[in-house]
Write a protein that holds these residues in place. Sequence first.
Motif, PDB file in Angstrom:
ATOM      1  N   ARG A 198     -12.372   4.603   4.458  1.00 13.86           N
ATOM      2  CA  ARG A 198     -12.369   5.959   3.881  1.00 13.86           C
ATOM      3  C   ARG A 198     -10.934   6.432   3.647  1.00 13.86           C
ATOM      4  O   ARG A 198     -10.637   7.067   2.631  1.00 13.86           O
ATOM      5  CB  ARG A 198     -13.112   6.921   4.814  1.00 13.86           C
ATOM      6  N   PHE A 199     -10.045   6.088   4.575  1.00 14.71           N
ATOM      7  CA  PHE A 199      -8.638   6.437   4.411  1.00 14.71           C
ATOM      8  C   PHE A 199      -8.048   5.673   3.225  1.00 14.71           C
ATOM      9  O   PHE A 199      -7.268   6.225   2.438  1.00 14.71           O
ATOM     10  CB  PHE A 199      -7.856   6.111   5.681  1.00 14.71           C
ATOM     11  N   TYR A 200      -8.429   4.415   3.092  1.00 19.00           N
ATOM     12  CA  TYR A 200      -7.915   3.586   1.998  1.00 19.00           C
ATOM     13  C   TYR A 200      -8.359   4.147   0.648  1.00 19.00           C
ATOM     14  O   TYR A 200      -7.603   4.124  -0.332  1.00 19.00           O
ATOM     15  CB  TYR A 200      -8.410   2.152   2.165  1.00 19.00           C
ATOM     16  N   ASP A 201      -9.585   4.664   0.583  1.00 15.35           N
ATOM     17  CA  ASP A 201     -10.079   5.263  -0.666  1.00 15.35           C
ATOM     18  C   ASP A 201      -9.255   6.486  -1.060  1.00 15.35           C
ATOM     19  O   ASP A 201      -9.016   6.728  -2.253  1.00 15.35           O
ATOM     20  CB  ASP A 201     -11.548   5.670  -0.506  1.00 15.35           C
ATOM     21  N   ASP A 202      -8.833   7.269  -0.087  1.00 16.68           N
ATOM     22  CA  ASP A 202      -8.090   8.492  -0.365  1.00 16.68           C
ATOM     23  C   ASP A 202      -6.985   8.660   0.679  1.00 16.68           C
ATOM     24  O   ASP A 202      -7.111   9.446   1.619  1.00 16.68           O
ATOM     25  CB  ASP A 202      -9.033   9.700  -0.349  1.00 16.68           C
ATOM     26  N   PRO A 203      -5.878   7.912   0.524  1.00 11.18           N
ATOM     27  CA  PRO A 203      -4.824   7.947   1.539  1.00 11.18           C
ATOM     28  C   PRO A 203      -3.937   9.190   1.481  1.00 11.18           C
ATOM     29  O   PRO A 203      -3.098   9.385   2.371  1.00 11.18           O
ATOM     30  CB  PRO A 203      -4.010   6.687   1.232  1.00 11.18           C
ATOM     31  N   GLY A 204      -4.112  10.003   0.437  1.00 13.07           N
ATOM     32  CA  GLY A 204      -3.264  11.190   0.313  1.00 13.07           C
ATOM     33  C   GLY A 204      -1.899  10.855  -0.283  1.00 13.07           C
ATOM     34  O   GLY A 204      -1.528   9.684  -0.421  1.00 13.07           O
ATOM     35  N   ARG A 205      -1.182  11.877  -0.612  1.00 17.68           N
ATOM     36  CA  ARG A 205       0.106  11.702  -1.292  1.00 17.68           C
ATOM     37  C   ARG A 205       1.103  10.936  -0.427  1.00 17.68           C
ATOM     38  O   ARG A 205       1.939  10.194  -0.944  1.00 17.68           O
ATOM     39  CB  ARG A 205       0.677  13.065  -1.666  1.00 17.68           C
ATOM     40  N   ALA A 206       1.020  11.093   0.881  1.00 20.35           N
ATOM     41  CA  ALA A 206       2.014  10.473   1.764  1.00 20.35           C
ATOM     42  C   ALA A 206       1.914   8.948   1.777  1.00 20.35           C
ATOM     43  O   ALA A 206       2.911   8.265   2.031  1.00 20.35           O
ATOM     44  CB  ALA A 206       1.856  11.025   3.181  1.00 20.35           C
ATOM     45  N   TRP A 207       0.707   8.411   1.476  1.00 18.50           N
ATOM     46  CA  TRP A 207       0.528   6.968   1.609  1.00 18.50           C
ATOM     47  C   TRP A 207       0.064   6.284   0.326  1.00 18.50           C
ATOM     48  O   TRP A 207      -0.111   5.062   0.307  1.00 18.50           O
ATOM     49  CB  TRP A 207      -0.486   6.679   2.719  1.00 18.50           C
ATOM     50  N   ILE A 208      -0.115   7.001  -0.745  1.00 15.37           N
ATOM     51  CA  ILE A 208      -0.631   6.403  -1.977  1.00 15.37           C
ATOM     52  C   ILE A 208       0.312   5.348  -2.542  1.00 15.37           C
ATOM     53  O   ILE A 208      -0.123   4.294  -3.044  1.00 15.37           O
ATOM     54  CB  ILE A 208      -0.921   7.495  -3.046  1.00 15.37           C
ATOM     55  N   GLU A 209       1.619   5.573  -2.449  1.00 15.71           N
ATOM     56  CA  GLU A 209       2.572   4.605  -2.979  1.00 15.71           C
ATOM     57  C   GLU A 209       2.566   3.313  -2.153  1.00 15.71           C
ATOM     58  O   GLU A 209       2.715   2.218  -2.699  1.00 15.71           O
ATOM     59  CB  GLU A 209       3.974   5.212  -3.020  1.00 15.71           C
ATOM     60  N   GLU A 210       2.411   3.472  -0.838  1.00 13.30           N
ATOM     61  CA  GLU A 210       2.346   2.285   0.009  1.00 13.30           C
ATOM     62  C   GLU A 210       1.095   1.466  -0.320  1.00 13.30           C
ATOM     63  O   GLU A 210       1.126   0.235  -0.302  1.00 13.30           O
ATOM     64  CB  GLU A 210       2.338   2.671   1.490  1.00 13.30           C
ATOM     65  N   ARG A 231      -0.863   2.643   8.775  1.00 13.92           N
ATOM     66  CA  ARG A 231      -0.534   1.317   8.256  1.00 13.92           C
ATOM     67  C   ARG A 231      -1.663   0.323   8.535  1.00 13.92           C
ATOM     68  O   ARG A 231      -2.019  -0.487   7.669  1.00 13.92           O
ATOM     69  CB  ARG A 231       0.786   0.838   8.860  1.00 13.92           C
ATOM     70  N   LYS A 232      -2.227   0.418   9.716  1.00 18.04           N
ATOM     71  CA  LYS A 232      -3.382  -0.429  10.031  1.00 18.04           C
ATOM     72  C   LYS A 232      -4.558  -0.095   9.116  1.00 18.04           C
ATOM     73  O   LYS A 232      -5.256  -0.988   8.622  1.00 18.04           O
ATOM     74  CB  LYS A 232      -3.808  -0.230  11.487  1.00 18.04           C
ATOM     75  N   PHE A 233      -4.775   1.199   8.890  1.00 19.97           N
ATOM     76  CA  PHE A 233      -5.875   1.622   8.032  1.00 19.97           C
ATOM     77  C   PHE A 233      -5.712   1.086   6.609  1.00 19.97           C
ATOM     78  O   PHE A 233      -6.674   0.638   5.982  1.00 19.97           O
ATOM     79  CB  PHE A 233      -5.966   3.153   8.023  1.00 19.97           C
ATOM     80  N   LEU A 234      -4.492   1.115   6.094  1.00 23.07           N
ATOM     81  CA  LEU A 234      -4.255   0.617   4.740  1.00 23.07           C
ATOM     82  C   LEU A 234      -4.518  -0.884   4.659  1.00 23.07           C
ATOM     83  O   LEU A 234      -5.156  -1.371   3.716  1.00 23.07           O
ATOM     84  CB  LEU A 234      -2.821   0.914   4.301  1.00 23.07           C
ATOM     85  N   ILE A 235      -4.017  -1.614   5.644  1.00 18.22           N
ATOM     86  CA  ILE A 235      -4.217  -3.063   5.646  1.00 18.22           C
ATOM     87  C   ILE A 235      -5.698  -3.395   5.782  1.00 18.22           C
ATOM     88  O   ILE A 235      -6.228  -4.278   5.087  1.00 18.22           O
ATOM     89  CB  ILE A 235      -3.413  -3.724   6.781  1.00 18.22           C
ATOM     90  N   ALA A 236      -6.381  -2.694   6.666  1.00 15.61           N
ATOM     91  CA  ALA A 236      -7.809  -2.938   6.880  1.00 15.61           C
ATOM     92  C   ALA A 236      -8.604  -2.687   5.606  1.00 15.61           C
ATOM     93  O   ALA A 236      -9.475  -3.479   5.231  1.00 15.61           O
ATOM     94  CB  ALA A 236      -8.321  -2.058   8.009  1.00 15.61           C
ATOM     95  N   GLY A 237      -8.325  -1.586   4.929  1.00 18.54           N
ATOM     96  CA  GLY A 237      -9.024  -1.287   3.685  1.00 18.54           C
ATOM     97  C   GLY A 237      -8.749  -2.332   2.621  1.00 18.54           C
ATOM     98  O   GLY A 237      -9.655  -2.751   1.890  1.00 18.54           O
ATOM     99  N   LEU A 238      -7.511  -2.774   2.551  1.00 16.83           N
ATOM    100  CA  LEU A 238      -7.126  -3.812   1.589  1.00 16.83           C
ATOM    101  C   LEU A 238      -7.923  -5.097   1.835  1.00 16.83           C
ATOM    102  O   LEU A 238      -8.449  -5.705   0.892  1.00 16.83           O
ATOM    103  CB  LEU A 238      -5.627  -4.092   1.724  1.00 16.83           C
TER     104      LEU A 238
END
Length: 279
Positions: free
Chosen positions: A258-270, A222-229
């Motif tokens: 890097r995680f934000y670029d390719d979060p995988g199926r588990a996190w792409i919707e988030e 969740r932190k990784f997604l927010i940071a990438g955003l």
Amino acid sequence: MGNHYHLLLETPRGNLVSAMKWFQGTFTQRYNARHKLWGHLFQGRYKAKVIDDDGSYFRAVGDYIHLNPADAGLVKRGHLSDWRWSSYPLYLSAPSKRPEWLRVSDLLSACGIPKDSPKGRTTFAAYMDARQQSVSFRDHSSPDAVEWERMERGWVHGSTIFRDRMLERIRDSDPDQLRHIDDADQKRDMGELAARAVVDRCIEHFNLSNADLERLPKSDPRKFLIAGLLRYHFPVSASWVAAVLCMGHYTTVSRAMRFYDDPGRAWIEEKKRILKFTG
């Protein structure tokens, strides 16, 4: 000054743009007519800085303007009052000898001088003489020197609370203001304000709190997604993002991107859901 000027203005009606357009246009026309010239006189747009009316900040700005000739070496062998292109000599004159638009009481009060009287003006002159000596032999590591350098950059001079209040006003009056800002410091501050609002929305979306950010691992998805955003959509630094999200060293943010670029199926919707928060 030789190639620029400073003004400390109060504009209760918020009409600075109109006033400066009139002032610079009128001055240019009269200057060109007197010297038989034509074309632009000023290079580029003027730079405006918002000043906190707290006494310490107001005094610092007044000092900066009045002491500029001394700092530039234009009055090395004389007094500031010898510099004719300044309002300072008028501060030492009786009220009847000043133009109506010049208000000296605010600056005198900020310097601890309660009254615009002969004694008050003498005290102000002594204060400025001492400040002139300080500027002439300035230690670049001293608090005065640090304050002086702050005056030469940025778009606001005041407390953190004052700056945040000004940012809120800009954002509320024009949500697209960030696109039209030229000043790097103002753009950074506006970017951080907008990014902070998105962080708050993301925290709410993930049912977290600021305390949770401190508790969660630095590499929490969740932190990784927010940071990438934040890094992709706002002009904020990796260090700022790392500090806000409690991610430790700023290099962690590179991994987050890097995680934000390719979060995988588990996190792409988030990722898709929080993207909506950028507007």
